[in-house]
Scaffold this motif. Structure first.
Motif, mmCIF file in Angstrom:
data_model
loop_
_atom_site.group_PDB
_atom_site.id
_atom_site.type_symbol
_atom_site.label_atom_id
_atom_site.label_comp_id
_atom_site.label_asym_id
_atom_site.label_seq_id
_atom_site.Cartn_x
_atom_site.Cartn_y
_atom_site.Cartn_z
ATOM 1 N N SER A 1 -38.694 45.099 -56.147
ATOM 2 C CA SER A 1 -39.590 46.186 -56.576
ATOM 3 C C SER A 1 -40.415 46.717 -55.408
ATOM 4 O O SER A 1 -40.772 47.888 -55.379
ATOM 5 C CB SER A 1 -40.500 45.720 -57.709
ATOM 6 N N GLY B 1 -38.030 49.100 -53.509
ATOM 7 C CA GLY B 1 -37.615 50.284 -54.253
ATOM 8 C C GLY B 1 -38.699 51.330 -54.368
ATOM 9 O O GLY B 1 -38.451 52.436 -54.801
ATOM 10 N N GLY B 2 -39.941 51.027 -53.955
ATOM 11 C CA GLY B 2 -41.063 51.950 -54.116
ATOM 12 C C GLY B 2 -40.950 53.210 -53.290
ATOM 13 O O GLY B 2 -41.468 54.246 -53.657
ATOM 14 N N LEU C 1 -36.521 40.008 -58.481
ATOM 15 C CA LEU C 1 -36.910 41.305 -59.027
ATOM 16 C C LEU C 1 -38.242 41.788 -58.461
ATOM 17 O O LEU C 1 -38.409 42.979 -58.177
ATOM 18 C CB LEU C 1 -36.974 41.245 -60.553
ATOM 19 N N VAL C 2 -39.196 40.874 -58.270
ATOM 20 C CA VAL C 2 -40.488 41.259 -57.687
ATOM 21 C C VAL C 2 -40.290 41.733 -56.250
ATOM 22 O O VAL C 2 -40.835 42.766 -55.837
ATOM 23 C CB VAL C 2 -41.490 40.083 -57.763
ATOM 24 N N ARG D 1 -39.346 56.714 -54.891
ATOM 25 C CA ARG D 1 -39.965 57.495 -55.962
ATOM 26 C C ARG D 1 -40.330 58.886 -55.473
ATOM 27 O O ARG D 1 -40.794 59.066 -54.343
ATOM 28 C CB ARG D 1 -41.220 56.791 -56.468
#
Length: 172
Positions: A157, A160-161, A153-154, A164
C-alpha cells in the motif's frame, strides 16, 4: 430452431443427458448467452454476457459437484458464481469487443472472486476438512501465513500511493 434441432439429434442418436451430465442443460444455455452477447454492439452485450457467464458457471459447478459428490463445496463455490463469473463475462466481452476498460474491470473482478474462492477453499477444506480430513498442520501454519499476507499488503500500500490521481482539491 437450434434448440429444436438439438432435441431432435438427441432423440435420433439416442443421446441421454442424465446421470452426471444433467448440468449440461444449464451450461449450454449459459455459454450460448455469453457467445450471443459478442454479436450485440459494444457495451449493449454486457447485459447478456454477465448473466450468461453466471448461468454457465453455476452449471459447471453443479457438474463438478455431481460427478464427485461434493455438494458441501457450496460453502465456498459461491465465490465462483459471484463475483468471478460476472468478471469473466466482462473480461471476455471486453476482449472480444476490444474494450480495454471493460476487460480491465472484468479482470479485476475475476481476480477478486478467485481470491475469495481460494481463501474460503483453503479454510473450509484445509482447516475444517469439509470434504474429508483437513490438511495436516495447516491450522498451525495459517496464522503466520495470514500475518505475512497482512504485512505484505501494508508494504504494497505504501508503494501503490504514487499512482493515485489528484482529486479536484489538488489545484487549490
Amino acid at each position: 430452431v437450434i434448440i429444436g434441432a438439438a432435441v431432435l439429434v438427441t432423440r435420433v442418436v439416442d443421446l441421454s443427458f442424465g446421470g452426471a451430465t444433467w448440468p449440461l442443460w444449464i451450461v449450454v444455455p449459459g455459454v450460448a448467452m455469453l457467445v450471443g452477447s459478442f454479436f450485440i454492439p459494444p457495451r449493449g452485450g454486457l447485459g447478456l454476457a454477465i448473466p450468461g457467464a453466471i448461468v454457465a458457471m453455476v452449471g459447471l459447478i453443479l457438474w463438478v459437484q455431481e460427478a464427485n459428490g461434493l455438494y458441501a463445496t457450496w460453502a465456498y463455490a459461491w465465490a465462483l458464481v459471484a463475483p468471478t463469473a460476472p468478471g469473466l463475462g466482462m473480461l471476455l466481452y471486453g476482449l472480444v469487443q476490444r474494450d480495454g476498460e471493460i476487460a480491465r474491470d472484468g479482470l479485476r473482478t475475476t481476480l477478486v472472486g478467485l481470491g475469495l474462492f481460494l481463501g474460503f477453499m483453503l479454510f473450509f477444506e484445509g482447516v475444517i476438512g469439509l470434504s474429508g480430513s483437513p490438511i495436516a498442520n495447516l491450522d498451525e501454519i495459517l496464522p503466520y501465513a495470514l500475518i505475512g499476507l497482512g504485512v505484505l499488503l501494508v508494504v504494497l500500500s505504501f508503494f501503490g500511493g504514487g499512482r493515485r490521481k489528484p482529486g479536484p482539491d489538488a489545484a487549490a
